[in-house]
Design a protein around this motif. Sequence first.
Motif, PDB file in Angstrom:
ATOM      1  N   UNK A 127      -4.051   0.859 -13.606  1.00 35.05           N
ATOM      2  CA  UNK A 127      -3.171   1.826 -14.269  1.00 35.05           C
ATOM      3  C   UNK A 127      -1.825   1.979 -13.557  1.00 35.05           C
ATOM      4  N   UNK A 128      -1.762   1.558 -12.301  1.00 34.80           N
ATOM      5  CA  UNK A 128      -0.525   1.650 -11.537  1.00 34.80           C
ATOM      6  C   UNK A 128       0.444   0.499 -11.771  1.00 34.80           C
ATOM      7  N   UNK A 129      -0.010  -0.563 -12.401  1.00 39.34           N
ATOM      8  CA  UNK A 129       0.825  -1.755 -12.572  1.00 39.34           C
ATOM      9  C   UNK A 129       2.085  -1.453 -13.382  1.00 39.34           C
TER      10      UNK A 129
ATOM     11  N   UNK B 174       3.894  -6.431   0.446  1.00 41.13           N
ATOM     12  CA  UNK B 174       2.677  -5.842  -0.101  1.00 41.13           C
ATOM     13  C   UNK B 174       1.770  -5.584   1.091  1.00 41.13           C
ATOM     14  N   UNK B 175       1.529  -4.314   1.371  1.00 40.46           N
ATOM     15  CA  UNK B 175       0.903  -3.975   2.654  1.00 40.46           C
ATOM     16  C   UNK B 175      -0.597  -3.728   2.565  1.00 40.46           C
ATOM     17  N   UNK B 176      -1.255  -4.539   1.798  1.00 43.93           N
ATOM     18  CA  UNK B 176      -2.715  -4.536   1.759  1.00 43.93           C
ATOM     19  C   UNK B 176      -3.129  -5.688   0.849  1.00 43.93           C
TER      20      UNK B 176
ATOM     21  N   UNK C 169       0.056  -5.836  -7.455  1.00 48.76           N
ATOM     22  CA  UNK C 169       1.483  -5.772  -7.134  1.00 48.76           C
ATOM     23  C   UNK C 169       2.224  -6.971  -7.726  1.00 48.76           C
ATOM     24  N   UNK C 170       1.640  -8.149  -7.629  1.00 47.21           N
ATOM     25  CA  UNK C 170       2.297  -9.346  -8.194  1.00 47.21           C
ATOM     26  C   UNK C 170       2.395  -9.239  -9.719  1.00 47.21           C
ATOM     27  N   UNK C 171       1.389  -8.656 -10.332  1.00 48.41           N
ATOM     28  CA  UNK C 171       1.446  -8.454 -11.785  1.00 48.41           C
ATOM     29  C   UNK C 171       2.585  -7.488 -12.136  1.00 48.41           C
ATOM     30  N   UNK C 172       2.749  -6.442 -11.338  1.00 49.38           N
ATOM     31  CA  UNK C 172       3.850  -5.496 -11.558  1.00 49.38           C
ATOM     32  C   UNK C 172       5.199  -6.178 -11.360  1.00 49.38           C
ATOM     33  N   UNK C 173       5.298  -7.018 -10.348  1.00 49.56           N
ATOM     34  CA  UNK C 173       6.554  -7.751 -10.091  1.00 49.56           C
ATOM     35  C   UNK C 173       6.889  -8.632 -11.291  1.00 49.56           C
TER      36      UNK C 173
ATOM     37  N   UNK D  99       9.081   2.899   0.995  1.00 50.28           N
ATOM     38  CA  UNK D  99       7.667   2.747   0.668  1.00 50.28           C
ATOM     39  C   UNK D  99       7.399   3.286  -0.717  1.00 50.28           C
ATOM     40  N   UNK D 100       6.661   2.544  -1.482  1.00 42.84           N
ATOM     41  CA  UNK D 100       6.217   2.949  -2.811  1.00 42.84           C
ATOM     42  C   UNK D 100       4.721   2.684  -2.859  1.00 42.84           C
ATOM     43  N   UNK D 101       4.013   3.408  -3.704  1.00 38.71           N
ATOM     44  CA  UNK D 101       2.568   3.214  -3.844  1.00 38.71           C
ATOM     45  C   UNK D 101       2.253   2.565  -5.182  1.00 38.71           C
TER      46      UNK D 101
END
Length: 169
Positions: free
Chosen positions: A95-97, A114-116, A123-127, A73-75
């Motif tokens: 800011x987390x991206x 992606x659990x929410x 999350x997709x932007x980070x990927x 798990x990662x946040x």
Amino acid sequence: MNEEEFLALRLQHKPEKVQALFIADGLPVNNRYFYLKNSSMFRAVKDAYTQVFGDFKDNDEFLKFFKEMGGYFESLTILPIKYLPPKEQAKAREEGIEPLAKKLAEMQPRLIVISLKTIEKYAREAIQLSGITSVEHIAVTPFPVKSMVNVNNCINGIVTALKAVEWEE
């Protein structure tokens, strides 16, 4: 537990090679946490893994198996943001991206859950930013709270995601 303790606990459970990365929103605010084995997400993930891989004698055996299979798990954010106003939540997610993208580039997971649904775009932007090519499947599930529909959709989404990847025996 404070934020540092949650992060330290999570790192204790990090596998050598992350295969299945679950991305959550932020750190817990109520001492309910996957790695404490007392959260709705823990129960949902355990239920999904039980459906795919078989029964576990107890929560500790499941958590050990989860790590051995490369589950982690990662946040998106390293802050507990649940009770922040919506604009502050969005800012923290934005800011987390980049930090998440760096972690993704290091981990190179095969499966991302992606659990929410609220954090999907971040999350997709980070990927995408990470440039990783290791991912075989991405799933987005609701967080398993508020209704049995959400719980069941979360479990079913994880089951489908786990079955989409070839796991070594």
